[in-house]
Write a protein that holds these residues in place. Structure first.
Motif, PDB file in Angstrom:
ATOM      1  N   LYS A 186      42.947  41.840  37.992  1.00 19.28           N
ATOM      2  CA  LYS A 186      42.723  40.498  37.439  1.00 19.28           C
ATOM      3  C   LYS A 186      41.644  40.531  36.359  1.00 19.28           C
ATOM      4  CE  LYS A 186      41.497  38.850  41.438  1.00 19.28           C
ATOM      5  NZ  LYS A 186      41.568  40.095  42.228  1.00 19.28           N
ATOM      6  N   SER A 187      40.529  41.209  36.674  1.00 16.10           N
ATOM      7  CA  SER A 187      39.451  41.286  35.679  1.00 16.10           C
ATOM      8  C   SER A 187      39.923  42.026  34.442  1.00 16.10           C
ATOM      9  CB  SER A 187      38.245  42.010  36.264  1.00 16.10           C
ATOM     10  OG  SER A 187      37.823  41.380  37.440  1.00 16.10           O
ATOM     11  N   THR A 188      40.646  43.096  34.674  1.00  9.81           N
ATOM     12  CA  THR A 188      41.144  43.889  33.547  1.00  9.81           C
ATOM     13  C   THR A 188      42.036  43.035  32.653  1.00  9.81           C
ATOM     14  OG1 THR A 188      41.119  45.789  35.026  1.00  9.81           O
ATOM     15  CG2 THR A 188      42.296  46.036  32.961  1.00  9.81           C
TER      16      THR A 188
ATOM     17  N   PHE B 110      31.049  36.145  33.438  1.00  9.35           N
ATOM     18  CA  PHE B 110      31.261  37.241  34.379  1.00  9.35           C
ATOM     19  C   PHE B 110      30.972  36.814  35.818  1.00  9.35           C
ATOM     20  CE2 PHE B 110      30.226  38.938  30.257  1.00  9.35           C
ATOM     21  CZ  PHE B 110      31.150  39.948  30.080  1.00  9.35           C
ATOM     22  N   GLN B 111      31.398  37.693  36.702  1.00  9.85           N
ATOM     23  CA  GLN B 111      31.214  37.444  38.129  1.00  9.85           C
ATOM     24  C   GLN B 111      29.727  37.346  38.489  1.00  9.85           C
ATOM     25  OE1 GLN B 111      33.471  40.243  40.333  1.00  9.85           O
ATOM     26  NE2 GLN B 111      32.837  39.481  42.328  1.00  9.85           N
ATOM     27  N   GLN B 112      28.972  38.317  38.040  1.00 11.59           N
ATOM     28  CA  GLN B 112      27.523  38.262  38.205  1.00 11.59           C
ATOM     29  C   GLN B 112      26.956  37.688  36.917  1.00 11.59           C
ATOM     30  OE1 GLN B 112      25.617  39.283  40.780  1.00 11.59           O
ATOM     31  NE2 GLN B 112      27.305  40.065  42.029  1.00 11.59           N
TER      32      GLN B 112
ATOM     33  N   MET C  90      36.829  32.958  32.779  1.00 13.40           N
ATOM     34  CA  MET C  90      35.837  33.034  33.845  1.00 13.40           C
ATOM     35  C   MET C  90      36.333  34.008  34.904  1.00 13.40           C
ATOM     36  SD  MET C  90      34.765  29.104  34.418  1.00 13.40           S
ATOM     37  CE  MET C  90      34.268  28.037  33.063  1.00 13.40           C
ATOM     38  N   ASP C  91      35.530  35.026  35.172  1.00 13.94           N
ATOM     39  CA  ASP C  91      35.917  36.038  36.153  1.00 13.94           C
ATOM     40  C   ASP C  91      35.166  35.793  37.459  1.00 13.94           C
ATOM     41  OD1 ASP C  91      36.827  38.179  37.510  1.00 13.94           O
ATOM     42  OD2 ASP C  91      36.098  39.701  36.118  1.00 13.94           O
ATOM     43  N   GLU C  92      35.812  35.150  38.392  1.00 13.09           N
ATOM     44  CA  GLU C  92      35.204  34.798  39.677  1.00 13.09           C
ATOM     45  C   GLU C  92      33.773  34.289  39.494  1.00 13.09           C
ATOM     46  OE1 GLU C  92      35.829  37.637  42.802  1.00 13.09           O
ATOM     47  OE2 GLU C  92      37.454  38.602  41.721  1.00 13.09           O
ATOM     48  N   PRO C  93      33.626  33.206  38.745  1.00 15.61           N
ATOM     49  CA  PRO C  93      32.269  32.780  38.370  1.00 15.61           C
ATOM     50  C   PRO C  93      31.444  32.284  39.547  1.00 15.61           C
ATOM     51  CG  PRO C  93      33.858  31.103  37.762  1.00 15.61           C
ATOM     52  CD  PRO C  93      34.648  32.280  38.246  1.00 15.61           C
TER      53      PRO C  93
END
Ligand SMILES: Nc1ncnc2c1ncn2[C@@H]1O[C@H](COP(=O)(O)OP(=O)(O)OP(=O)(O)O)[C@@H](O)[C@H]1O
Ligand SMILES: [Mg+2]
Lengths: 284, 254
Positions: free
Chosen positions: B44-46, B92-94, B172-175
């Motif tokens: 998913k992130s990719t 990003f996630q973090q 947004m990647d798992e924000p």
């Protein structure tokens, strides 16, 4: 039982090695302090050399070493920065980066005297500069280039990738990423590398003895050609060769003490920034 | 006429011999929130990073196929990648807060565009921070380091930083996966606000969140170890279909 024994043996051996090296270091420093401290005085630091080192002070030796180090700084800082940016940012091919690293290690292995001889051929003879402070600064600058570059390269490599990705994700161009992410976060590495490199350059005699420095009769240079400087390490080198009289002897050790203090000061100033590298890398 | 804001065509990603993402052809409409769900490691992130070519920063990834942004191909030599990444921003996630002040963080992306004069930065920062619902909490300490904020606040700071550059699409990647429930709530209601102006593409692990904020979703699952687009549509639609491989497992384990 057996493992415990080897454990203990290993630990004892390690401790002995540490104690031994510390003892040697302390002995050398203690000896220099003991021999030299009596001759270090205000007059010694601010006086000109007289009587072939048997009297007078080391003022212009300090000045000369300062000039050499300033030149070294000006040569190595921008060069190391370019190399490190090339390595860490602009070269994407792993093999090319590897080549740079190898070149730096080769450069690091070249003895100081070879720098001196190359300098003699290139600057003194071919350029016709004679002995010149500039030649010495350039040679020392290249000599410490590996130290400065490698420290900076490591620092740039330890910048967490997330910062670079985040900056790129905001649409910053590569040059802007260099300016606003990479340079601020690696400035400490540049400072550390420079201080460590300069600390080493301060004590080097071989690269400058044929190219940049003389024993007596120079003050502040007013040009490039035929403009040598005095310097601390060469001063010590010459005095050590004929230190028969007690006056010369005590001045020799005093000069050595001043040099040691200078070098120590630079290494200690570099310490906090060095420790910070590991801190950042841990939290990366 | 193609109404989608982003459309991928046989977009695949591989790392050397290892295939990470099987060819994906997907239309992402411009209005609303588009969700991407799927098990961990599905890519998913990719996938998200291919949409603004951020994946190109990762050495060793090969991208094939094409992404169209309003009909314009993105993987094309004439494309200004930096300008693209400004329009298609990434969270990003973090939260990635730069080691500088809160204010400098907000204007980090803006300060390099000559179009916005320096004197307008404070107003712009205020507007972005208000939009990210952070202004009231930080207005008295804009000069303080951004890292002093809580993780939830840091994530909103990142959002403000993206909004300051006025992006058209926000990825947004798992924000919220690193955030506490309160901050998650705050970000989710922000997404509701933002979707009126921006297209949002949201990767999420959390079905409750997907239900709450996403209008459409795509399900990327693993087939033989490679990420594959298995279904897309509204969540209810996906739930009513029962032929999506791996989807039931995914739902029950979430
Ligand atoms: N640079 C890379 N080189 C090789 N493999 C990679 C690389 N980047 C990602 N992968 C692999 O691609 C796969 C998909 O990773 P990705 O991070 O996109 O998954 P994800 O769906 O976002 O997972 P998560 O939900 O845990 O965040 C993983 O198996 C990962 O190991
Ligand atoms: Mg992910």
């Amino acid at each position: 039982m057996k493992r415990k024994f080897f454990d203990l043996l290993f630990r004892t051996a390690t401790c002995l090695c540490v104690v031994f090296s510390c003892a040697v270091l302390l002995a050398i420093i203690g000896f220099i302090v003991k021999q030299g401290s009596s001759a270090v005085s205000r007059a010694f630091l601010t006086g000109e050399i007289t009587g072939a080192g048997a009297s007078g002070g080391i003022f212009y030796n300090l000045v000369g070493t300062g000039i050499l180090l300033a030149t070294t700084f000006l040569v190595s800082a921008p060069t190391a920065l370019s190399i490190a940016l090339l390595h860490g940012v602009y070269l994407r091919n792993y093999r090319h980066r590897e080549k740079i690293t190898i070149l730096l290690y080769i450069l690091n292995g070249i003895p100081g005297i070879l720098f001196g001889i190359v300098g003699l051929v290139v600057f003194v003879q071919w350029f016709g500069w004679g002995k010149s402070w500039l030649a010495g600064g350039i040679l020392l600058g290249f000599m410490i280039l590996p130290t400065v570059s490698v420290t900076l390269i490591e620092r740039i490599a330890s910048i967490p990738r997330k910062y670079i990705e985040a900056a790129a994700g905001l649409g910053l161009r590569q040059s802007e990423i260099v300016r606003s992410v990479i340079l601020p976060q690696s400035a400490g590495g540049l400072a550390t590398g420079l201080l460590l490199g300069l600390a080493r350059a301060a004590g080097e005699t071989a690269p400058i003895m044929f190219t940049a420095t003389i024993f007596a009769g120079a003050t502040i240079p007013n040009g490039i050609r035929e403009n040598p400087v005095l310097s601390l390490p060469y001063h010590i080198f010459i005095l050590a060769q004929d230190s028969y009289s007690p006056e010369v002897n005590s001045r020799l050790w005093a000069a050595a003490l001043v040099l040691v203090i200078l070098v120590f000061a630079m290494s200690i100033v570099a310490l906090p920034a060095r420790l910070k590298i590991h801190e950042e890398a841990d939290h990366g | 006429m193609d109404k989608s804001v982003l459309r991928t065509e046989n977009l695949s990603v591989s790392a050397g011999k290892k295939s990470i993402l099987n060819p994906v052809s997907l239309k992402i409409p411009g209005d609303g929130v588009f969700g991407i769900i799927g098990p961990s490691g599905a890519g998913k992130s990719t996938f998200l990073k291919t949409l603004n070519r951020l994946c190109e920063l990762t050495p060793g990834l090969q991208i094939n196929g094409q992404v169209f942004h309003r009909g314009v191909p993105l993987y094309h030599h004439g494309v200004d990648v930096d300008a693209l990444r400004k329009r298609v921003s990434m969270i990003f996630q973090q939260p990635v807060v730069f080691p500088t002040s809160i204010f400098a963080n907000v204007i980090f992306g803006v300060r390099h565009t000559e179009t916005i004069p320096k004197k307008d930065w404070p107003d712009l920062a205020e507007r972005a921070l208000r939009q990210a619902a952070l202004w009231e909490e930080v207005k008295d300490r804009l000069k303080k380091p951004g890292k002093e904020l809580s993780i939830g606040q840091q994530q909103r700071l990142c959002l403000a930083r993206s909004l300051a550059t006025d992006p058209e699409i926000i990825l947004m990647d798992e924000p919220t996966s690193a955030l506490d429930p309160g901050s998650t709530e705050a970000i989710e209601s922000l997404i509701h606000q933002l979707k009126k102006q921006q297209s949002i593409i949201l990767v999420t692990h959390n079905m409750r969140q997907a239900d709450k904020v996403c209008d459409l979703v795509a399900f990327i699952g693993l087939q033989d170890g490679t990420g594959t687009l298995l279904a897309s549509g509204s969540l209810d639609e996906l739930r009513s279909r029962n032929n999506i491989p791996g989807f039931e497992d995914y739902l029950c384990c979430e």
